[in-house]
Every structure is written in C-alpha cells, then in structure tokens.
Motif scaffolding. Structure first.
Motif, PDB file in Angstrom:
ATOM      1  N   UNK A 259      42.838 -19.208 115.620  1.00 33.46           N
ATOM      2  CA  UNK A 259      43.622 -18.819 114.587  1.00 33.46           C
ATOM      3  C   UNK A 259      42.955 -17.691 113.878  1.00 33.46           C
ATOM      4  N   UNK A 260      43.874 -16.999 112.965  1.00 39.85           N
ATOM      5  CA  UNK A 260      43.288 -15.997 112.031  1.00 39.85           C
ATOM      6  C   UNK A 260      42.634 -16.330 110.993  1.00 39.85           C
ATOM      7  N   UNK A 261      41.481 -15.780 110.565  1.00 40.11           N
ATOM      8  CA  UNK A 261      40.737 -16.050 109.417  1.00 40.11           C
ATOM      9  C   UNK A 261      41.538 -16.421 108.104  1.00 40.11           C
ATOM     10  N   UNK A 262      41.185 -17.284 107.336  1.00 45.58           N
ATOM     11  CA  UNK A 262      42.009 -17.625 106.040  1.00 45.58           C
ATOM     12  C   UNK A 262      42.102 -16.436 105.372  1.00 45.58           C
ATOM     13  N   UNK A 263      43.110 -16.414 104.434  1.00 46.51           N
ATOM     14  CA  UNK A 263      43.416 -15.243 103.283  1.00 46.51           C
ATOM     15  C   UNK A 263      42.380 -15.124 102.701  1.00 46.51           C
ATOM     16  N   UNK A 264      42.129 -13.717 102.536  1.00 46.26           N
ATOM     17  CA  UNK A 264      40.593 -13.470 101.621  1.00 46.26           C
ATOM     18  C   UNK A 264      39.443 -13.527 102.389  1.00 46.26           C
ATOM     19  N   UNK A 265      39.173 -14.189 103.431  1.00 48.31           N
ATOM     20  CA  UNK A 265      37.974 -14.365 104.208  1.00 48.31           C
ATOM     21  C   UNK A 265      37.923 -13.276 105.285  1.00 48.31           C
ATOM     22  N   UNK A 266      36.596 -12.870 105.772  1.00 44.75           N
ATOM     23  CA  UNK A 266      36.171 -12.226 106.796  1.00 44.75           C
ATOM     24  C   UNK A 266      35.065 -12.797 107.337  1.00 44.75           C
ATOM     25  N   UNK A 267      34.434 -12.085 108.721  1.00 41.55           N
ATOM     26  CA  UNK A 267      33.650 -12.580 109.516  1.00 41.55           C
ATOM     27  C   UNK A 267      32.169 -12.638 108.612  1.00 41.55           C
ATOM     28  N   UNK A 268      31.966 -11.948 107.575  1.00 36.84           N
ATOM     29  CA  UNK A 268      30.940 -12.088 106.705  1.00 36.84           C
ATOM     30  C   UNK A 268      30.756 -13.139 105.743  1.00 36.84           C
ATOM     31  N   UNK A 269      31.989 -13.318 105.086  1.00 41.01           N
ATOM     32  CA  UNK A 269      32.064 -14.220 104.059  1.00 41.01           C
ATOM     33  C   UNK A 269      32.067 -15.792 104.860  1.00 41.01           C
ATOM     34  N   UNK A 270      32.681 -15.931 105.895  1.00 41.90           N
ATOM     35  CA  UNK A 270      32.679 -16.959 106.766  1.00 41.90           C
ATOM     36  C   UNK A 270      31.096 -17.309 107.281  1.00 41.90           C
ATOM     37  N   UNK A 271      30.366 -16.432 107.779  1.00 43.42           N
ATOM     38  CA  UNK A 271      29.075 -16.550 108.166  1.00 43.42           C
ATOM     39  C   UNK A 271      28.281 -17.161 106.780  1.00 43.42           C
ATOM     40  N   UNK A 272      28.372 -16.624 105.742  1.00 45.31           N
ATOM     41  CA  UNK A 272      27.892 -17.169 104.576  1.00 45.31           C
ATOM     42  C   UNK A 272      28.254 -18.422 104.294  1.00 45.31           C
ATOM     43  N   UNK A 273      29.464 -18.942 104.665  1.00 45.85           N
ATOM     44  CA  UNK A 273      29.806 -20.352 104.249  1.00 45.85           C
ATOM     45  C   UNK A 273      29.098 -21.243 105.616  1.00 45.85           C
ATOM     46  N   UNK A 274      28.902 -20.656 106.687  1.00 40.28           N
ATOM     47  CA  UNK A 274      28.244 -21.469 107.863  1.00 40.28           C
ATOM     48  C   UNK A 274      26.951 -21.775 107.469  1.00 40.28           C
ATOM     49  N   UNK A 275      26.080 -20.672 106.805  1.00 47.23           N
ATOM     50  CA  UNK A 275      24.762 -20.887 106.186  1.00 47.23           C
ATOM     51  C   UNK A 275      24.791 -22.007 105.162  1.00 47.23           C
ATOM     52  N   UNK A 276      25.496 -22.155 104.466  1.00 42.85           N
ATOM     53  CA  UNK A 276      25.747 -23.277 103.499  1.00 42.85           C
ATOM     54  C   UNK A 276      25.950 -24.480 104.106  1.00 42.85           C
ATOM     55  N   UNK A 277      26.870 -24.667 104.911  1.00 45.35           N
ATOM     56  CA  UNK A 277      26.855 -25.881 105.914  1.00 45.35           C
ATOM     57  C   UNK A 277      25.495 -26.545 106.532  1.00 45.35           C
ATOM     58  N   UNK A 278      24.819 -25.218 107.067  1.00 43.24           N
ATOM     59  CA  UNK A 278      23.405 -25.645 107.479  1.00 43.24           C
ATOM     60  C   UNK A 278      22.583 -26.343 106.582  1.00 43.24           C
ATOM     61  N   UNK A 279      22.458 -25.623 105.228  1.00 49.00           N
ATOM     62  CA  UNK A 279      21.825 -26.122 104.441  1.00 49.00           C
ATOM     63  C   UNK A 279      21.998 -27.146 103.817  1.00 49.00           C
ATOM     64  N   UNK A 280      23.461 -27.432 103.699  1.00 50.07           N
ATOM     65  CA  UNK A 280      23.827 -28.836 103.344  1.00 50.07           C
ATOM     66  C   UNK A 280      23.438 -29.839 104.335  1.00 50.07           C
ATOM     67  N   UNK A 281      23.468 -29.772 105.530  1.00 46.31           N
ATOM     68  CA  UNK A 281      23.390 -30.732 106.404  1.00 46.31           C
ATOM     69  C   UNK A 281      21.724 -31.073 106.636  1.00 46.31           C
ATOM     70  N   UNK A 282      20.995 -30.040 106.216  1.00 45.74           N
ATOM     71  CA  UNK A 282      19.762 -30.415 106.229  1.00 45.74           C
ATOM     72  C   UNK A 282      19.028 -31.162 104.999  1.00 45.74           C
TER      73      UNK A 282
END
Length: 391
Positions: A259-282
């Motif tokens: 699928x395409x990226x969500x509206x208003x999101x790009x690779x860099x912003x989604x990578x920032x969200x991925x790091x938030x997930x890593x932090x939350x899981x820890x």
C-alpha cells in the motif's frame, strides 16, 4: 476477533460486573446496575459501551460448568451461570469483518479490503450503457439477438470491470479473468459472442489487455503496488530486465501487498514512528493501544522495506528493528492486515478439520511401547472419559 468477559452477578444487589478484553492483552471493566433480561440486551449494552471496538455483529459463548468448562452458545440468558466466562466471537457474515480485530483500519493506508471473491460481482455501468443492456437482455430473451455495442459503450464496460477487478487484485490470473468475463456474460447474456465456444473468450482477452492499460495508468499516478514493476526494459532502457521478469505481486492470500504511505506521511516520518514503537515495547508497562495504532500507521513502511528496499533481510535482523512483531497480539494483527483473515479463527477451523486424523495418528503411536506412548495412552484415557461423560 475474540474478546473475553468475566461476569459476576451479585444476586442480592443485582449488580453485574464485566471485564471485557477488547484485545488479547487489553481489558476494560464494565459494571451494570441490573442483570440483563436477554442475550440481545447484553450484546447491545456491551456494543454501546465499547464503541467502536465492538461495532460489529457477534455471538456469545460461555463455559458450561456442567460439561467441564466446554464452550456453549449462549441462546438464553437464564443459561448463564452466576459466575461465568463469556467469549465474544465475530460473526463470519458480518460485513464489517474486513477490519482488523484489534485495531481500527486506516482507509487511506489499506485500500484493498477483500480478496478475490468466489462469484465475481459485475459492477454498474453508466446510465446509458445500463439502459442499452437492459433493452438488449430483453431482446435476447425473446429472439436471441446479440447487442451491438459502440466503441464508447464497450470502453465504459471494460473500464468499470477493470476497476472492480483491481479492487480485489492488481494482477489477476488467467482463470480469475475468465471468471470475471463469464460473470459479465451471465448477468448480461446479450453480450454473448457468436462463434465463441464459451461465449466470453473475446471478453476475457479484452479484459486482460484493459487490466494492463489500467495498471499503466495507476503506475503513472504513483500507485506503489504496480509502480514497483515499472522502469523495466523499454526503448529508453534497453539494458534493463524483461518487463515480464521478477514481477513483484501478491501471492496466495495476500490482499494488502504494497500500500501507499498514509496521507501526510513519508518515509522519514514513518521511520520516526517506528522508533517510537521500539521505545514503547522496551518499557515495562507497555501501552498496547499506542503500539497497535503506530503499527497500523507504519504498515506501508514495513511492506516497502520487505518487498522493495531489502527483500533478502534476515528474519532475525528484521525482528530486532521491529520488536513489536514478537507480541502475540501483533502477530495476529499483522496477519489480518496482510490477508484480512482472522488468524486464530482460521487456525482453529483448519485444526478442527484435521483433528479426527490427528487423533487416529496419535492413537497408533499410543499403541507402541516407550515413554512417549505411555504418556499418550494416559492422555487418551482421560480424553475418552470426558467424551463418555458428555454423551
């Protein structure tokens, strides 16, 4: 989706306490002043309390203490014990079951919600075309006369058919295209081709070429799931690989492939969200709702990294960068995002099919000698006693 309720009915005070699991590890407490008078009322109260998490049709099952805690369908509220464990099961026929069981879908991120159907749904065409087809079908029934379409009318039919086919799969196979052409002729017999052995072979070939043209339009507009296969050998790129080689497309039951990226999101912003997930899981006290929301938003980034950026990445490395994928709830949620199939329900249904044969195999092993056979015999003796008690 499956949610679990612990019900404690205090008869003297007529208070009902419910602990509702809207996901495997997420629970909410609900207290009712009076005991519901019917199963329908209990379902309605629970739905209203936990919207939108339970905004779908479901049935209730309870563990019957008379049968060793076996699940039984709750059809009468009087059958419910004073203290009971209820399970909420999503109805298979519910139209909203295309959504994930544990999180709300993002329509702009996951556009495809259904796999290829058993019976292809022929779409509605323009008003003029539908009017001509209605008149043509009536004349075909009377005098068996075929309808002669103009170029514009045939284009409208093929364009709408291609849109509907793409809504299920961007790269339909030969048999799937044939089923779509057959469905078109079945609904509109006036379009039957004279001289064709099946009456729809020409429509099948037209749909096949139209799907190719439709994918080209989507690729130029930036649709990732088809644009990923663009830029291959052409007049301007004679050294590139063949356009029919190594096509990246959905396999088997994959629905939301790339699928395409969500509206208003790009690779860099989604990578920032991925790091938030890593932090939350820890964290020791994880916010599972936050993890689910972020995992849903970053789904398109994960698919791009798996399919396009680094398809040969080792599973170990992939899980190190995405530790949320180790959570049981997220394994089921990710499976649902890709296939729109409830993993637990599908697994249990398939296991039920093979249970008789598995029992027969293990009974054969139990007849042998050794510690394993002895343990199996002990298990089967207890199992046979339970079966006899239930008969």
């Amino acid at each position: 989706m499956q949610a679990i309720l612990h019900v404690s009915d205090l008869a003297a005070q007529e208070i009902v306490e419910q602990l509702v699991y809207i996901a495997t590890d997420i629970a909410h407490k609900m207290v009712l002043a009076t005991r519901p008078t019917s199963v329908e009322e209990l379902i309605s109260i629970t739905q209203e309390k936990f919207k939108p998490h339970l905004d779908f049709d479901f049935t209730l099952q309870y563990e019957d203490p008379d049968f060793g805690g076996q699940l039984c369908v709750l059809s009468d509220i009087t059958e419910l014990p004073q203290k009971a464990v209820l399970k909420i099961l999503r109805s298979e026929s519910d139209a909203s079951s295309t959504g994930t069981s544990d999180t709300e879908l993002l329509p702009h991120a996951l556009a495809r919600m259904q796999s290829w159907p058993d019976v292809f749904p022929v779409p509605l065409f323009s008003y003029v075309v539908e009017y001509c087809l209605e008149a043509g079908n009536a004349e075909y029934q009377n005098v068996r006369k075929m309808l002669k379409l103009t170029r514009a009318q045939k284009h409208d039919i093929l364009e709408n058919m291609a849109k509907t086919m793409h809504s299920f799969k961007p790269y339909p196979g030969d048999n799937e295209i044939a089923r779509a052409a057959e469905a078109l002729i079945t609904k509109h017999p006036c379009l039957t081709e004279p001289g064709s052995h099946c009456g729809w072979y020409g429509w099948k070939m037209s749909l096949k070429f139209k799907m190719g043209n439709y994918r080209t339009k989507l690729s130029r507009s930036g649709c990732n799931e088809v644009a990923v296969n663009s830029g291959k050998r052409s007049r301007n790129n004679p050294e590139s690989e063949s356009p029919h080689c190594n096509i990246k497309r959905a396999r088997r039951a994959e629905v939301n492939y790339l699928p395409n990226f969500p509206r208003g999101e790009d690779a860099s912003s989604l990578e920032h969200l991925r790091l938030q997930i890593v932090e939350e899981v820890s964290k020791v006290d994880r916010n599972l709702q936050t993890i689910e929301r972020l995992m849903q938003t970053t789904y398109s980034l994960r698919r791009k990294q798996i399919i396009v950026d680094d398809p040969s990445q080792a599973v170990k490395d992939f899980l190190e960068n995405r530790p949320a994928r180790r959570l049981e709830s997220q394994v089921c949620a990710e499976f649902h995002r890709i296939t729109n199939i409830n993993l637990r329900s599908k697994f249990c249904a398939e296991l039920d099919k093979h249970t008789p044969r598995l029992l027969a195999v293990y009974r054969q092993k139990a007849a042998r000698t050794g510690k394993t056979a002895e343990a199996l015999r002990s298990i089967f003796s207890f199992y046979d006693l339970q079966v006899c008690d239930h008969i």
